[in-house]
Design an enzyme around this catalytic site. Structure first.
Site, short mmCIF file in Angstrom:
data_model
loop_
_atom_site.label_atom_id
_atom_site.label_comp_id
_atom_site.label_asym_id
_atom_site.label_seq_id
_atom_site.Cartn_x
_atom_site.Cartn_y
_atom_site.Cartn_z
N GLU A 288 -3.73 -5.39 -8.50
CA GLU A 288 -4.60 -6.44 -7.96
C GLU A 288 -5.92 -5.79 -7.61
O GLU A 288 -5.96 -4.83 -6.85
CB GLU A 288 -3.96 -7.09 -6.74
CG GLU A 288 -2.77 -7.96 -7.10
CD GLU A 288 -3.11 -9.00 -8.16
OE1 GLU A 288 -4.15 -9.68 -8.02
OE2 GLU A 288 -2.37 -9.11 -9.14
N CYS A 322 -11.05 -9.18 -0.71
CA CYS A 322 -11.19 -9.38 -2.15
C CYS A 322 -11.50 -10.85 -2.42
O CYS A 322 -12.13 -11.20 -3.41
CB CYS A 322 -9.92 -8.97 -2.86
SG CYS A 322 -8.47 -9.76 -2.17
P1 TAP Z 1 -10.02 1.73 -3.73
O1 TAP Z 1 -11.12 2.64 -3.44
O2 TAP Z 1 -9.78 1.34 -5.14
O3 TAP Z 1 -8.70 2.41 -3.12
C1 TAP Z 1 -7.45 1.75 -3.14
C2 TAP Z 1 -6.35 2.78 -3.06
O4 TAP Z 1 -6.36 3.57 -4.25
C3 TAP Z 1 -6.50 3.76 -1.90
O5 TAP Z 1 -5.23 4.02 -1.36
C4 TAP Z 1 -7.07 4.98 -2.59
O6 TAP Z 1 -6.81 6.18 -1.91
C5 TAP Z 1 -6.33 4.94 -3.91
N1 TAP Z 1 -6.94 5.73 -4.98
C6 TAP Z 1 -8.23 6.07 -5.14
N2 TAP Z 1 -8.39 6.79 -6.28
C7 TAP Z 1 -7.16 6.89 -6.84
C8 TAP Z 1 -6.66 7.51 -8.02
N3 TAP Z 1 -7.46 8.16 -8.86
N4 TAP Z 1 -5.35 7.43 -8.29
C9 TAP Z 1 -4.51 6.76 -7.46
N5 TAP Z 1 -4.93 6.16 -6.32
C10 TAP Z 1 -6.23 6.22 -6.02
O7 TAP Z 1 -10.15 0.35 -2.94
P2 TAP Z 1 -10.40 0.13 -1.38
O8 TAP Z 1 -11.81 0.53 -1.06
O9 TAP Z 1 -9.30 0.72 -0.60
O10 TAP Z 1 -10.25 -1.46 -1.27
C11 TAP Z 1 -11.26 -2.34 -1.60
C12 TAP Z 1 -11.06 -2.91 -2.99
O11 TAP Z 1 -9.76 -3.51 -3.06
C13 TAP Z 1 -12.02 -4.03 -3.33
O12 TAP Z 1 -12.45 -3.89 -4.66
C14 TAP Z 1 -11.18 -5.30 -3.16
O13 TAP Z 1 -11.63 -6.39 -3.90
C15 TAP Z 1 -9.85 -4.81 -3.62
N6 TAP Z 1 -8.77 -5.64 -3.09
C16 TAP Z 1 -8.14 -6.50 -3.95
C17 TAP Z 1 -7.14 -7.34 -3.49
C18 TAP Z 1 -6.47 -8.26 -4.43
S1 TAP Z 1 -5.08 -8.94 -3.97
N7 TAP Z 1 -6.95 -8.52 -5.62
C19 TAP Z 1 -6.79 -7.29 -2.14
C20 TAP Z 1 -7.44 -6.41 -1.29
C21 TAP Z 1 -8.43 -5.58 -1.79
P3 TAP Z 1 -7.94 6.88 -0.99
O14 TAP Z 1 -8.14 5.95 0.15
O15 TAP Z 1 -7.34 8.17 -0.62
O16 TAP Z 1 -9.16 7.01 -1.85
#
Ligand code: TAP
Length: 519
Positions: A288, A322
């Site tokens: 997602e 999101c």
């Molecule tokens: P990301 O920067 O993508 O991080 C999400 C998770 O992925 C974190 O736990 C991060 O760990 C991990 N991660 C980062 N690089 C990775 C890699 N190379 N391999 C595996 N895991 C990795 O997102 P965020 O800033 O936490 O959240 C915001 C984003 O989430 C927005 O784009 C938002 O739209 C989206 N979001 C979508 C939804 C739905 S349901 N569609 C819901 C909520 C949020 P680290 O923290 O250690 O970097």
């Protein structure tokens, strides 16, 4: 095993119920005295402290440490996968009823201490009281909902009888999953993806976001307290790009449940797709991702309620959802009056430390996010006209004023790219049809809303507005588990509807068992 039908957890009423208010205030005080503690990795039955650690900070008081965490590396990741595989042998054969009971007991623990979990979110990710309370309620809902869903899946499945055979279809677990949640729903999404995985009989390695590991650890503790056997969930904080990558690439990883940005989601999808030596399955990726969510404001609508819906969707939790509205697409006939009312409404928003119950908008999550949002404000000011905000708000944290930029062209960067902060672009459309065309002009397709009283326009938008969650005459945030299964199209992800009746199918595989009857 019999359960009452699923009902959403009631939200607290901090304005109207003095007991709710008192309990939240007390929880904030108590949690305030627990900040700055050290937390280990938990792999199998062992708590492991690593030499290398990292801090999680309070975004409202940017130097205040919320927790200090041991840091998982690829070696710890491999060990966690090994322990999860070991636990899978017995957990996958544990009766569904036992797994279901674990979730229901966990939900009770969350419910009994809901204000403490909410307080952790106020400190660790800057949620207001109401937003933090809703996050806990959603986590409880996920546990209760997926528990009931598992009972349904564990029951008899409808298949066509074949004469002379006794046949059945069973949904069995996949294996070891990697759960990678974001920080913005640090309890609800983390709990939802974890609870769904394990109730289906899988075991997991949970890598929380580096911005919200404390809340992840608190949920892990709730699972332990509810009786989860060691190794079913392994808690492994660490950098996404090192340990996260290694976990995804590991040949014994069977599936990845990810929620986060488009960039990381696509990267995970690519890494997971590459066959590794010794790997005997195609990894399943449930992803997602981001959104660029629009609300269409038609000329035939009640402007007051449209303004309220747009402001709540754009600035609730600082626009860091999101599902947040980041574009209001307004039909020309009501464009100026809408903007005037919106400006007035947005300028009433109180920004500050969310420990204060009067705060509506807290800080953005960290300095990187703040800089990136400020960069988008700069771009937006060139692409459109600043109506309000556009600057920092005072305080010792990452505070930004709610910002509205009008006259933004449909192909501008502010119209197309996810900002993930309190910045709303307002776009003018000649008529309803043009508004619909603009609404569909991004690579995303997560949420959207339309404010109109015209039934024909509602029907047209229902058919043509291409998003996973479409709402009419209400805000585009605040999906309820069970009632609004949540997930998006296109670059918003795999449309794996969280909180819906198809979700557990993504974490299971169907096995047909056929026995010839003796004559
Ligand atoms: P990301 O920067 O993508 O991080 C999400 C998770 O992925 C974190 O736990 C991060 O760990 C991990 N991660 C980062 N690089 C990775 C890699 N190379 N391999 C595996 N895991 C990795 O997102 P965020 O800033 O936490 O959240 C915001 C984003 O989430 C927005 O784009 C938002 O739209 C989206 N979001 C979508 C939804 C739905 S349901 N569609 C819901 C909520 C949020 P680290 O923290 O250690 O970097």
């Amino acid at each position: 095993m019999q359960f009452s039908s699923f009902k959403n957890e009631l939200l607290s009423d901090f304005k109207g119920n003095p007991e709710h208010f008192r309990r939240m205030k007390q929880a904030l005080q108590e949690v305030g005295t627990e900040l700055g503690q050290k937390y280990p990795l938990v792999i199998g039955a062992e708590r492991i402290e690593t030499e290398e650690t990292f801090h999680s900070y309070n975004p409202s008081e940017k130097d205040q440490v919320v927790g200090t965490f041991s840091k998982g590396d690829p070696g710890a990741g491999a060990l966690a996968i090994q322990k999860a595989e070991g636990a899978f042998e017995s957990w996958s054969l544990t009766p569904a009823e036992t797994r279901v009971k674990l979730l229901v007991s966990t939900a009770k623990i969350l419910r009994d201490r809901k204000y403490h979990y909410a307080a952790w979110m106020v400190y660790e990710v800057g949620k207001s009281w109401a937003e933090a309370d809703a996050d806990v309620a959603e986590a409880i809902d996920f546990c209760e909902f997926y528990a009931r869903e598992m009972l349904r899946l564990a029951g008899r499945q409808p298949i066509t009888p074949v004469p002379g055979e006794r046949n059945r279809l069973e949904y069995i677990p996949l294996g070891v999953g990697i759960v990678i949640p974001p920080w913005n729903f640090p309890l609800a999404i983390l709990a939802g993806m974890t609870a769904a995985s394990i109730v289906a009989g899988n075991t997991v390695v949970l890598k929380p976001s580096s911005d919200s590991p404390t809340i992840g650890y608190k949920f892990f503790e709730a699972l332990e307290e509810a009786g989860m056997p060691a190794g079913v969930v392994n808690f492994l904080p660490g950098s996404g790009s090192t340990v996260g990558d290694a976990l995804v690439a590991h040949p014994r990883t069977r599936f990845i449940a990810f929620t986060g940005s488009k960039e990381v989601g696509l990267h995970i999808n690519e890494v997971a797709a590459k066959h590794q030596p010794g790997q005997i399955w195609i990894k399943r990726v449930v992803a997602e991702m981001g959104g660029k969510d629009s609300i269409i404001v038609d000329s035939e609508t009640d402007l007051e309620s449209a303004v309220d819906g747009v402001a709540a969707s754009a600035f609730g939790y600082q626009g860091q959802k999101c599902s947040a509205c980041s574009r209001a697409i307004v039909v020309e006939a009501v464009y100026e009056p809408f903007l005037e009312k919106l400006k007035e409404r947005v300028e009433e928003i109180k920004v500050g430390d969310p420990v204060d119950p009067k705060t509506y908008m807290g800080p953005v999550v960290n300095s990187r996010a703040k800089e990136s949002i400020q960069e988008y404000i700069k771009i937006g000011k060139q692409e459109g006209r600043l109506v309000t905000g556009g600057k920092e708000a005072s305080g010792p944290g990452h505070f930004l004023a709610p910002t509205v930029i009008a006259d933004v062209p449909p192909q501008a960067r502010l119209s197309q790219e996810e900002v993930f902060g309190p910045v709303l672009a307002v776009l003018k459309a000649a008529d309803f049809d043009e508004a619909l065309r603009i609404a569909n002009n991004t690579e995303y397709g997560l949420t959207g809303a339309v404010y109109t009283k015209n039934r024909a326009k509602i029907e047209k938008a229902a058919q043509r507005f291409h998003v996973g969650n479409l709402y009419f005459n209400r805000k585009c945030t605040g999906a309820m588990v069970g009632g609004h299964p949540f997930g998006g199209f296109n670059m918003s992800g795999t449309d794996s509807k969280a909180g819906g009746r198809d979700y557990l199918l993504l974490l299971t595989q169907a096995k047909l068992i056929s026995e010839k009857q003796s004559t």
